[in-house]
Every structure is written in structure tokens, then in C-alpha cells.
Design a protein around this motif. Structure first.
Motif, mmCIF file in Angstrom:
data_model
loop_
_atom_site.group_PDB
_atom_site.id
_atom_site.type_symbol
_atom_site.label_atom_id
_atom_site.label_comp_id
_atom_site.label_asym_id
_atom_site.label_seq_id
_atom_site.Cartn_x
_atom_site.Cartn_y
_atom_site.Cartn_z
ATOM 1 N N HIS A 1 -5.938 1.001 -8.057
ATOM 2 C CA HIS A 1 -6.726 1.755 -7.087
ATOM 3 C C HIS A 1 -7.253 0.749 -6.071
ATOM 4 O O HIS A 1 -7.663 -0.360 -6.433
ATOM 5 N N ALA A 2 -7.244 1.113 -4.822
ATOM 6 C CA ALA A 2 -7.636 0.195 -3.746
ATOM 7 C C ALA A 2 -9.075 -0.295 -3.884
ATOM 8 O O ALA A 2 -9.412 -1.377 -3.396
ATOM 9 N N VAL B 1 0.874 -1.171 0.000
ATOM 10 C CA VAL B 1 0.000 0.000 0.000
ATOM 11 C C VAL B 1 0.911 1.221 0.000
ATOM 12 O O VAL B 1 1.647 1.453 0.951
ATOM 13 N N HIS C 1 -0.274 4.385 -0.864
ATOM 14 C CA HIS C 1 -1.134 5.528 -0.583
ATOM 15 C C HIS C 1 -2.467 4.917 -0.189
ATOM 16 O O HIS C 1 -2.760 3.783 -0.570
ATOM 17 N N GLN C 2 -3.272 5.632 0.543
ATOM 18 C CA GLN C 2 -4.543 5.049 0.980
ATOM 19 C C GLN C 2 -5.392 4.560 -0.188
ATOM 20 O O GLN C 2 -6.219 3.664 -0.025
ATOM 21 N N ASN C 3 -5.152 5.088 -1.394
ATOM 22 C CA ASN C 3 -5.948 4.690 -2.554
ATOM 23 C C ASN C 3 -5.221 3.813 -3.563
ATOM 24 O O ASN C 3 -5.841 3.378 -4.532
ATOM 25 N N TYR C 4 -3.932 3.558 -3.370
ATOM 26 C CA TYR C 4 -3.177 2.828 -4.394
ATOM 27 C C TYR C 4 -2.309 1.724 -3.808
ATOM 28 O O TYR C 4 -1.652 1.909 -2.792
ATOM 29 N N ILE C 5 -2.325 0.601 -4.516
ATOM 30 C CA ILE C 5 -1.587 -0.594 -4.113
ATOM 31 C C ILE C 5 -0.674 -1.014 -5.261
ATOM 32 O O ILE C 5 -1.111 -1.082 -6.416
#
Length: 94
Positions: free
Chosen positions: A84-85, A61, A63-67
Motif C-alpha cells: 500500500h502506498a 505504481v 494503482h494510486q494506492n499500490y506499488i
């Protein structure tokens, strides 16, 4: 260790950057730099991410939105995808 971005991962990264840049160019650049920073950590710490949902992969992870989906083969860290998460991963089989 050597780091390699696969074509699908490179395309994901570009699509994300271009999409965000339409509304927030500085945020797009900052996120892209974060991708570089976090993947750089994998060179010294290839097991940094959690075990992946696809056997043989790992997920970081960034960023909170990207893996980042990656694998480690010998002395090579391969970035396989940037997702995107909220996306379904792995994609459902039909």
C-alpha cells in the motif's frame, strides 16, 4: 523475460485481495487483474518502474494506492512485494 512472484509478494497480493473482497468483491477482482496486467508489461519493459528506494530494486505504481516492488536479474523479473502506498518502505531498522 520470465516473471516470478516471490512468496512475500504472493502473500501481499492475496491479503490485499481478501481484505478488499470483504466489502467489494468486484473491486478486489478488478484490482487483482490490474496487478496481472501491469506485471505483464514488465516482461517487455522491465525498466518501466522508477528506481527503487532499496538499491537494486524498481517500483511500479500500479494503482494510486499500490506499488509493486521488483527487481530484474538476467532474464528474470521478480515481484518482491506489493505494498500500500501509505506503508513505510523500506521498513525502518530497529
Amino acid at each position: 523475460m520470465k516473471l516470478v512472484w516471490t512468496r512475500p509478494a504472493h502473500a501481499d497480493r492475496k491479503k490485499i485481495r481478501d481484505h478488499i473482497a470483504q466489502h467489494a468483491p468486484a473491486a478486489a477482482l478488478a484490482l487483482d487483474e490490474l496487478f496481472s496486467e501491469k506485471t505483464g508489461l514488465l516482461l517487455d519493459h522491465p525498466d518501466l518502474g522508477r528506481s527503487g528506494r532499496v538499491p537494486g530494486t524498481r517500483e511500479l505504481v500500479v494503482h494510486q494506492n499500490y506499488i509493486l516492488i521488483y527487481d530484474v536479474v538476467s532474464n528474470l523479473v521478480r515481484i518482491l512485494r506489493v505494498l500500500h502506498a501509505a506503508r513505510q518502505w523500506p521498513p525502518t531498522q530497529r
